[in-house]
Design an enzyme around this catalytic site. Structure first.
Site, mmCIF file in Angstrom:
data_model
loop_
_atom_site.group_PDB
_atom_site.id
_atom_site.type_symbol
_atom_site.label_atom_id
_atom_site.label_comp_id
_atom_site.label_asym_id
_atom_site.label_seq_id
_atom_site.Cartn_x
_atom_site.Cartn_y
_atom_site.Cartn_z
ATOM 1 N N GLY A 1 0.834 -1.194 0.000
ATOM 2 C CA GLY A 1 0.000 0.000 0.000
ATOM 3 C C GLY A 1 0.867 1.242 0.000
ATOM 4 O O GLY A 1 2.018 1.213 0.448
ATOM 5 N N GLN B 1 2.916 10.062 0.932
ATOM 6 C CA GLN B 1 4.216 9.372 0.980
ATOM 7 C C GLN B 1 5.073 9.672 -0.259
ATOM 8 O O GLN B 1 6.269 9.391 -0.259
ATOM 9 C CB GLN B 1 4.021 7.854 1.112
ATOM 10 C CG GLN B 1 3.461 7.444 2.472
ATOM 11 C CD GLN B 1 3.319 5.942 2.571
ATOM 12 O OE1 GLN B 1 2.338 5.386 2.093
ATOM 13 N NE2 GLN B 1 4.302 5.281 3.157
ATOM 14 N N CYS C 1 5.923 0.034 6.972
ATOM 15 C CA CYS C 1 5.492 1.215 6.222
ATOM 16 C C CYS C 1 6.657 1.634 5.347
ATOM 17 O O CYS C 1 7.799 1.642 5.815
ATOM 18 C CB CYS C 1 5.118 2.333 7.196
ATOM 19 S SG CYS C 1 4.592 3.853 6.364
ATOM 20 N N LEU C 2 6.374 1.973 4.095
ATOM 21 C CA LEU C 2 7.460 2.351 3.182
ATOM 22 C C LEU C 2 8.178 3.610 3.678
ATOM 23 O O LEU C 2 9.323 3.846 3.312
ATOM 24 C CB LEU C 2 6.932 2.557 1.761
ATOM 25 C CG LEU C 2 6.383 1.285 1.086
ATOM 26 C CD1 LEU C 2 5.877 1.597 -0.308
ATOM 27 C CD2 LEU C 2 7.422 0.174 1.032
ATOM 28 N N HIS D 1 -4.329 1.570 7.738
ATOM 29 C CA HIS D 1 -2.983 2.161 7.735
ATOM 30 C C HIS D 1 -2.888 3.272 6.676
ATOM 31 O O HIS D 1 -2.381 4.362 6.950
ATOM 32 C CB HIS D 1 -1.967 1.041 7.461
ATOM 33 C CG HIS D 1 -0.549 1.483 7.346
ATOM 34 N ND1 HIS D 1 0.428 1.085 8.227
ATOM 35 C CD2 HIS D 1 0.079 2.289 6.444
ATOM 36 C CE1 HIS D 1 1.583 1.628 7.865
ATOM 37 N NE2 HIS D 1 1.394 2.356 6.789
ATOM 38 N N GLU D 2 -3.397 2.990 5.467
ATOM 39 C CA GLU D 2 -3.270 3.970 4.375
ATOM 40 C C GLU D 2 -4.177 5.178 4.617
ATOM 41 O O GLU D 2 -3.788 6.316 4.329
ATOM 42 C CB GLU D 2 -3.583 3.320 3.025
ATOM 43 C CG GLU D 2 -2.662 2.156 2.638
ATOM 44 C CD GLU D 2 -1.185 2.445 2.768
ATOM 45 O OE1 GLU D 2 -0.773 3.611 2.651
ATOM 46 O OE2 GLU D 2 -0.424 1.490 3.021
ATOM 47 N N HIS E 1 -2.616 7.706 6.821
ATOM 48 C CA HIS E 1 -1.662 8.607 6.157
ATOM 49 C C HIS E 1 -2.359 9.868 5.629
ATOM 50 O O HIS E 1 -1.781 10.953 5.650
ATOM 51 C CB HIS E 1 -0.985 7.901 4.973
ATOM 52 C CG HIS E 1 0.183 7.038 5.330
ATOM 53 N ND1 HIS E 1 1.307 7.521 5.959
ATOM 54 C CD2 HIS E 1 0.423 5.712 5.120
ATOM 55 C CE1 HIS E 1 2.188 6.534 6.123
ATOM 56 N NE2 HIS E 1 1.672 5.416 5.618
HETATM 57 NI NI NI Z 1 2.566 3.527 5.561
#
Ligand code: NI
Length: 184
Positions: free
Chosen positions: A47, A52, A95-96, A138-139, A142
């Site tokens: 995701g 991000q 998380c990226l 989670h997304e 953000h």
């Molecule tokens: Ni993340």
């Protein structure tokens, strides 16, 4: 080319901003979704949210089947959680924007999310006890400027920040995790 260079890392203020709704699905939004999917696949994530990659729009991409051989991308525009269970469960999340770390986070085990797709159709996602249930929450976090850190107390936040700094110093890239888990 390296899309992964566009990924913002924790500490970048863009990750703490609240994103604006997408008003119109135009070529810019379609191109953003395409490049976010390319970045997510390149980083081996499941995701990615627009902030991000430095864009403060309410758009996320998700693919929880990636890694099992098939691509099954979801593009969620202006996603909203319309139902969340009181019952929660823990899950080790990556998380990226947090290279090299996995953090156990407790979230509702069942959510219903509504979002518009790239055709402008309103779709509903119903997920429980799954990577998708975790990834959706989670997304969407953000888009409201919330990251893994916002689910931790002061000690936990300090520990995770130190782990990220150490991992980056040791060469960790977005998508690297300390143990097997999903990456968003
Ligand atoms: Ni993340």
């Amino acid at each position: 080319m390296g899309f992964m260079d566009d990924i913002r890392i924790t500490g970048d203020p863009v990750l703490e901003a609240v994103c604006e709704p997408v008003e119109r699905i135009d070529d810019d939004i379609r191109e953003l979704a395409d490049s976010m999917l390319a970045t997510m696949y390149e980083a081996d994530g499941c995701g990615l949210a627009a902030p991000q990659v430095g864009v403060l729009k309410r758009l996320v991409v998700i693919d929880v089947d990636w890694g099992h051989g098939d691509k099954n991308p979801f593009v969620l525009i202006n996603p909203q959680i319309v139902e969340a269970s009181e019952e929660t469960r823990p899950y080790g999340e990556g998380c990226l924007s947090f290279p090299g770390v996995t953090v156990e986070i407790e979230r509702p085990r069942h959510v219903v999310v509504q979002a518009t797709d790239l055709n402008g159709d309103l779709l509903q996602y119903d997920a429980a006890d799954s990577l998708l249930a975790v990834c959706l929450q989670h997304e969407i976090d953000h888009l409201d400027g919330r990251t893994l850190l916002d689910h931790l107390g002061p000690m936990g936040r300090m520990r995770v920040k130190q782990q990220v700094r150490k991992a980056i110093a040791e060469g960790a890239k977005p998508g690297d995790v300390s143990s097997p888990s999903e990456r968003g």
